[in-house]
Write an enzyme that holds these catalytic residues in place. Structure first.
Site, PDB file in Angstrom:
ATOM      1  N   HIS A  57      45.853  36.582  91.492  1.00 19.86           N
ATOM      2  CA  HIS A  57      46.097  36.199  90.039  1.00 19.86           C
ATOM      3  C   HIS A  57      46.904  37.040  89.083  1.00 19.86           C
ATOM      4  CE1 HIS A  57      43.207  33.276  91.432  1.00 19.86           C
ATOM      5  NE2 HIS A  57      42.048  34.148  91.743  1.00 19.86           N
ATOM      6  N   HIS A 217      41.730  28.357  92.289  1.00 20.92           N
ATOM      7  CA  HIS A 217      41.599  28.591  93.597  1.00 20.92           C
ATOM      8  C   HIS A 217      41.839  27.362  94.273  1.00 20.92           C
ATOM      9  CE1 HIS A 217      38.980  31.705  91.480  1.00 20.92           C
ATOM     10  NE2 HIS A 217      39.733  32.495  92.330  1.00 20.92           N
TER      11      HIS A 217
END
Length: 330
Positions: A57, A217
């Protein structure tokens, strides 16, 4: 799978080795564990702020460790939570005599492990407080169970600034809470991404299909359908955001237009322009606009839009200079 890697199972540790080698003046790790990521410039007497989350991320989460922001980060594998032991070891390394604020995303594994780390710190007489980012409007109608996504940037900025001002632990927590209460995010994906150890896409989208509300995700969104224009995406996103957190004419907000990993800066600025047009038409003032990659999902194409309603106190915090290996604000 086409990635610049060595062994897929070493993806996270190889990345961390590269970061530590490139920025030894700014970051370090607790001896014996590369995934215990810490500032190299601890300041005595300051509240320490620790975050944590899975790899994949960047610049979230570890990218915000540095001057004026955070002090440490527990680093998990790709899309995996850091362990309680890692968070605890980071806590012992960065604690500077004023207590610790745990500030992280609203995900089950992270909550469990940060709570366990807090219990271990309590046995060492280290005072902790905890708060989770939960800004993803489309993930749940209940604000308490929403996912934490790019809007956590504003929590980092406000809490980090208050800590840099040598605020108390409760004051730093209050600054984070104020940002949380005034921040909302909507995101959408155009493509999936590939987790190195899996070797294939984590979900599928058609050639001309997108997903509104898709999580970072690959969590399901609110609809899959034909790709919309920037104006249409901005219109739907802003309606969702402003229905959830009304902003009156004349009030001020900061806007964050965030790329998910494979969206060009040019496209993000097109989207930013569409957002600004809507705000101007509604008479909502834009104090600052942030455009770029702030919370990604590997090489996923897509974007998110966050708004943060600000007052004079929050403006001061958001304007405070910061410097990390991944983000600098003069």
């Amino acid at each position: 799978m086409k990635k610049i890697i060595n062994a897929p199972e070493n993806y996270t540790d190889d990345m961390l080795k590269g970061i530590y080698a490139a920025h030894p003046d700014q970051v370090k790790y607790v001896e014996g564990d590369l995934r215990c990521y810490c500032t190299a410039n601890k300041k005595d007497g300051k509240v320490a702020i620790i975050t944590g989350g899975g790899t994949g991320h960047l610049p979230l989460f570890l990218g915000y460790v540095g001057d004026g922001l955070l002090d440490g980060c527990g680093v998990g594998g790709v899309f995996q939570s850091p362990s309680a032991e890692q968070i605890y070891n980071v806590s012992k390394e960065v604690e500077a005599g004023a207590g610790i604020l745990y500030l992280y995303g609203n995900y089950t594994g992270d909550i469990m492990n940060f709570d366990m780390a807090a219990e271990m710190c309590e046995m060492d007489d280290i005072e902790t407080r905890s708060i989770v980012g939960a800004d993803d409007v489309n993930s749940n109608a209940n604000p308490d169970t929403r996912r934490g996504v790019a809007g956590i940037f504003f929590m980092y900025k406000c809490a980090g600034a208050k800590a840099a001002e040598m605020g108390t632990l409760d004051e730093v927590l209050a600054a984070a809470q104020k940002a949380k209460d005034n921040t909302r995010t909507v995101g959408f994906a155009l493509t999936p991404c590939i987790i190195p150890e899996v070797g294939h896409s984590n979900f599928t989208l058609g050639e001309n299909e997108m997903a509104m509300g898709m999580g970072i995700h690959g969590e399901p969104g609110v609809w899959n359908g034909p790709i919309k224009t920037a104006d249409e995406l901005a219109e739907e996103s802003m309606k969702t955001l402003l229905d959830d957190m009304p902003v009156k004419e004349g009030e001020e907000i900061c806007v964050l237009v965030n790329g998910l990993g494979a969206t060009s800066i040019e496209e993000l600025y097109i989207l930013s322009g569409s957002v600004r047009k809507i705000l101007d038409e509604k008479g909502i003032k834009t104090y600052r606009t942030f455009v770029g990659e702030y919370a990604t999902s590997m090489e996923m194409a897509g974007a998110s839009i966050s708004i943060c309603k600000v007052d004079d106190e929050m403006k001061k915090w958001i304007d405070m200079p910061v410097k990390t290996p991944f983000y600098t604000q003069a």
